[in-house]
Design an enzyme around this catalytic site. Sequence first.
Site, PDB file in Angstrom:
ATOM      1  N   GLY A   1      -0.164  -9.409   5.617  1.00  0.00           N
ATOM      2  CA  GLY A   1       0.387  -8.068   5.600  1.00  0.00           C
ATOM      3  C   GLY A   1       1.902  -8.103   5.464  1.00  0.00           C
ATOM      4  O   GLY A   1       2.542  -9.143   5.664  1.00  0.00           O
ATOM      5  N   CYS A   2       2.485  -6.958   5.122  1.00  0.00           N
ATOM      6  CA  CYS A   2       3.926  -6.907   4.852  1.00  0.00           C
ATOM      7  C   CYS A   2       4.764  -7.081   6.123  1.00  0.00           C
ATOM      8  O   CYS A   2       5.654  -7.940   6.178  1.00  0.00           O
ATOM      9  CB  CYS A   2       4.282  -5.622   4.130  1.00  0.00           C
ATOM     10  SG  CYS A   2       3.664  -4.110   4.893  1.00  0.00           S
TER      11      CYS A   2
END
Length: 321
Positions: free
Chosen positions: A130-131
């Site tokens: 995920g970012c």
Amino acid sequence: MDKLKAGIVGAAGYAGGELIRLLLHHPKVELDFVLSNSQNGMKVSKVHTDLLGETELTFSNCLKESAQVIFLAMPHGKSEKFLKQNKVADDVLIIDLSTDFRNETEGFVYGLSEVFQDKIKSSKRIANPGCFATAIQMALAPAIAKSWVQQSIHVSGITGSTGAGTIPSETTHFSRRNQNVSSYKLFEHQHLHEVKQTFTQLDSNFKEDILFVPYRGNFSRGILITAYFPFKGNLEEAKKKFIKYYKSSSFVHISDDLIDLKQVVNTNKCLLHLEVKSGQLIITSIIDNLLKGAAGQAVQNMNLHLGWEQALGLQLKATAY
């Protein structure tokens, strides 16, 4: 030499659009198909309008067997269902950008490029991080690996609106987001699970809390996080360890000066800045959430797996101003 044939499933969204842009200009890849049920039959340049003049591809709604690598850029919860409904050959490389396989189920390995290179190189199934998780892990991985963290870690972070996807909601549409900042999911953001999973792999004794406060920013793209924890060493020692840890990375760089988002927006870079104050090691980490936090890292993982230079097709120019 024949180019590698690649396909994208879920190509109408932000991450899918970034993958199209990257793969169209990758020197060793041919973009074979872009799949989107909602845009089936529509020209890609009608949806991603900046691509007018760059591609004549149209969106399809069927998987091509010719693809040698498939990127899954669908909403969370859709990838697992898609793979159950569509048989993909074992020798096809699959890189999933959703949360569906980040706990390393169904044969997937966690694709944090700078930390798990050996696993990425040897697996045909890669779960892209995920970012927020990427920014946090880049900031803290060297410290965790050295067992420097013995107490709770405090983390705050702010993200651009593209991190929430293309479908507007009460907290993402322009009128709400513009000239506004708000916090959400305090101490319970969904990316913390994968962060803790990595940290326990780096240090089997790691059991500390990660006290994370995320903020919605009033800008389109980019993530800035600041993490800190008690530290008995000095700044020179910390910098040496971080530089050594990332010495083989094409994209992670330690800055002596304060950093800001425009240095990384539109690139696959992660910049880190370290300070030692009041007995705390303070690390600031910045990335572009759609590139290093999504599509760029996915292409980096493809490059790693295939034995290509990590930066191939990812030599991008920062926005700067």
